[in-house]
Write an enzyme that holds these catalytic residues in place. Structure first.
Site, PDB file in Angstrom:
ATOM      1  N   ARG A 200      -3.019  -9.997   5.168  1.00  0.00           N
ATOM      2  CA  ARG A 200      -3.812  -9.976   3.635  1.00  0.00           C
ATOM      3  C   ARG A 200      -2.700  -9.706   2.809  1.00  0.00           C
ATOM      4  O   ARG A 200      -2.323  -8.518   2.892  1.00  0.00           O
ATOM      5  CB  ARG A 200      -5.011  -9.420   3.529  1.00  0.00           C
ATOM      6  CG  ARG A 200      -6.006  -9.170   2.150  1.00  0.00           C
ATOM      7  CD  ARG A 200      -6.873  -8.567   2.262  1.00  0.00           C
ATOM      8  NE  ARG A 200      -7.484  -8.469   0.923  1.00  0.00           N
ATOM      9  CZ  ARG A 200      -7.221  -7.508  -0.164  1.00  0.00           C
ATOM     10  NH1 ARG A 200      -6.108  -6.737  -0.071  1.00  0.00           N
ATOM     11  NH2 ARG A 200      -7.776  -7.795  -1.223  1.00  0.00           N
TER      12      ARG A 200
ATOM     13  N   LYS B  83       0.831  -1.354  -0.027  1.00  0.00           N
ATOM     14  CA  LYS B  83      -0.023  -0.013  -0.009  1.00  0.00           C
ATOM     15  C   LYS B  83       0.719   1.274  -0.136  1.00  0.00           C
ATOM     16  O   LYS B  83       2.024   1.164   0.280  1.00  0.00           O
ATOM     17  CB  LYS B  83      -0.944  -0.054   0.998  1.00  0.00           C
ATOM     18  CG  LYS B  83      -2.078  -0.858   0.865  1.00  0.00           C
ATOM     19  CD  LYS B  83      -3.293  -0.996   1.802  1.00  0.00           C
ATOM     20  CE  LYS B  83      -4.490  -1.742   1.192  1.00  0.00           C
ATOM     21  NZ  LYS B  83      -5.571  -2.042   2.186  1.00  0.00           N
TER      22      LYS B  83
HETATM   23  N1  PMM Z   1      -7.524  -3.885   1.203  1.00  0.00           N
HETATM   24  C1  PMM Z   1      -7.976  -3.965  -0.116  1.00  0.00           C
HETATM   25  C2  PMM Z   1      -9.007  -4.823  -0.626  1.00  0.00           C
HETATM   26  N2  PMM Z   1      -9.429  -5.434   0.408  1.00  0.00           N
HETATM   27  N3  PMM Z   1      -9.893  -6.178   2.648  1.00  0.00           N
HETATM   28  C3  PMM Z   1      -9.522  -6.267   3.803  1.00  0.00           C
HETATM   29  N4  PMM Z   1     -10.312  -6.997   4.840  1.00  0.00           N
HETATM   30  N5  PMM Z   1      -8.356  -5.283   4.126  1.00  0.00           N
HETATM   31  C4  PMM Z   1      -7.736  -4.647   3.369  1.00  0.00           C
HETATM   32  O1  PMM Z   1      -6.998  -3.830   3.767  1.00  0.00           O
HETATM   33  C5  PMM Z   1      -8.317  -4.593   2.073  1.00  0.00           C
HETATM   34  C6  PMM Z   1      -8.914  -5.473   1.530  1.00  0.00           C
HETATM   35  C7  PMM Z   1      -7.100  -3.154  -1.274  1.00  0.00           C
HETATM   36  O2  PMM Z   1      -6.082  -3.565  -1.623  1.00  0.00           O
HETATM   37  P1  PMM Z   1      -5.800  -4.386  -3.011  1.00  0.00           P
HETATM   38  O3  PMM Z   1      -6.560  -3.404  -4.090  1.00  0.00           O
HETATM   39  O4  PMM Z   1      -4.360  -4.440  -3.150  1.00  0.00           O
HETATM   40  O5  PMM Z   1      -6.384  -5.671  -3.061  1.00  0.00           O
END
Ligand code: PMM
Length: 293
Positions: free
Chosen positions: A272, A232
Site C-alpha cells: 500500500r 512511514k
Molecule cells: N497505514 C495507514 C492507513 N491505512 N491500511 C493498511 N491496511 N495498512 C497500513 O499500514 C495502513 C493502512 C496510515 O498511513 P497513511 O496515513 O499514509 O495512509
C-alpha cells in the site's frame, strides 16, 4: 534450501483473494486519503473532485487497487465523526468505481464499510482488524467482500504508548491469529481474508524493521499479506542524517520503493503506497526473480 523449494516458499502465501483478480505478482494498492491531516498527504486530495482525479492518476501509474480513506490514523490523531467520514469517502468511492477502478475502503466503521461496498468498493481495509467497531466483522461477513485485518492495539491518540513487545514478530502473529479466528467464527470465508502487520501502528522503528524482516513468519498465518510502509516514520528513521533529523514524508518515496521490492520478494500479496509508479516497477523486478514454474 534448494532453489525450487526456495521459490515455491516465496510464492506460497502470496495467494489469491476470493473476489479479486489473481494478480501474478505483488499487487500495488494506491492511497487516496480524503483528509485534511494524514501524515504524508493530508489536505492534498480533500475534495471529491481532487480525490477522484488523484485515484485515477494512481491507476494510470499502475495501481491495481485504490484505497480510499476519510480518517487520519497518524499517531496522535483524534477521530473524525461518522457523518464527516461518510461525506468524505462515499462520493469518491462511487466515482472511482464508476470509472472502473478497483476500490478498497479504509475505515474502522461498519456503517461506512457497508455504504462504501454499496457504492462499489470491492474490499474493506480496517486498520483495527475489526476491534474498533464490533459491528465491522458481521457487516463484512454479510457484504461478502474481502477484508484486510491489520494489527492494531488501540486508537491513534495514544497508540505510541502501546508499542511494548518482547518478541514483536511472535506477538503480532499471535494477535493477528486472534483476529483471523474472530473473522472466521463470524462467517467470513478464509479465502477472503488478508493480514497486515500494521507498520507504524503502536510500533517503534525497530519493531517495524523486525516485522519487515519477519514477513515469512507472518505468512505462516496462511493468508495473503498486505504491507503498508509507505513514507512511514521508520523509513524516516533509517534515512535520518547525522544529526538524527528524518527527511520529510514526501522525501521517502525511493525508500518506499526499496521496501516494496523487499516485501514483494518476501511474498507479500500487496503493498500500500502513496507514489505508485516506482513501486509498480519495484514489484515487477521482484517478480522477475520468481518466474512462474
Ligand atoms: N497505514 C495507514 C492507513 N491505512 N491500511 C493498511 N491496511 N495498512 C497500513 O499500514 C495502513 C493502512 C496510515 O498511513 P497513511 O496515513 O499514509 O495512509
Amino acid at each position: 534450501m534448494s532453489t525450487a523449494v526456495h521459490r515455491s516458499d516465496r510464492r506460497r502465501g502470496r495467494g489469491a483473494v476470493e473476489g479479486l483478480p489473481d494478480w501474478d505478482r505483488c499487487a500495488v494498492m494506491g492511497v487516496v486519503n480524503v483528509t485534511p491531516d494524514s501524515f504524508s498527504d493530508g489536505g492534498h486530495w480533500f475534495d471529491t473532485a481532487a480525490a477522484v482525479k488523484r485515484g485515477l492518476s494512481l491507476v494510470a501509474d499502475g495501481a491495481d487497487l485504490v484505497d480510499v480513506g476519510g480518517e487520519s490514523t497518524r499517531p496522535g490523531a483524534s477521530r473524525v465523526d461518522e457523518d464527516e467520514e461518510m461525506r468524505r469517502v462515499i462520493p469518491v468511492v462511487r466515482e472511482l468505481a464508476a470509472e472502473g477502478a478497483l476500490v478498497s475502503v479504509d475505515t474502522m466503521r461498519a456503517t461506512v464499510a457497508r455504504c462504501a461496498v454499496e457504492a462499489g468498493a470491492v474490499l474493506v481495509n480496517d486498520v483495527s482488524g475489526g476491534l474498533a467497531d464490533l459491528g465491522m466483522i458481521p457487516t463484512v461477513a454479510d457484504c461478502g467482500v474481502p477484508f484486510v485485518l491489520m494489527h492494531w492495539r488501540g486508537f491513534s491518540h495514544d497508540m505510541n504508548s502501546r508499542a511494548v513487545y518482547g518478541d514483536v514478530v511472535a506477538e503480532v502473529v499471535a494477535e493477528l491469529q486472534d483476529r483471523v479466528d474472530a473473522a472466521l467464527a463470524a462467517g467470513i470465508a478464509a479465502e477472503r481474508l488478508v493480514v497486515d502487520p500494521g507498520l507504524g501502528f503502536a510500533k517503534e522503528a525497530r519493531h517495524d524493521l523486525a516485522l519487515v524482516a519477519g514477513l515469512a513468519d507472518l505468512r505462516t498465518l496462511g493468508r495473503p499479506v498486505l504491507v503498508g510502509g509507505s513514507r512511514k516514520r521508520f523509513l524516516g528513521h533509517v534515512l535520518a542524517g547525522p544529526d538524527g533529523t528524518p527527511p520529510p514524508a514526501r522525501a521517502r518515496d525511493a525508500a518506499t520503493s526499496a521496501l516494496s521490492a523487499i516485501a514483494a520478494h518476501e511474498g507479500a500479496w500487496a503493498v500500500r503506497v502513496h507514489a505508485v509508479r516506482a513501486t509498480a516497477d519495484a514489484v515487477r523486478v521482484a517478480r522477475a526473480l520468481t518466474p512462474p514454474e
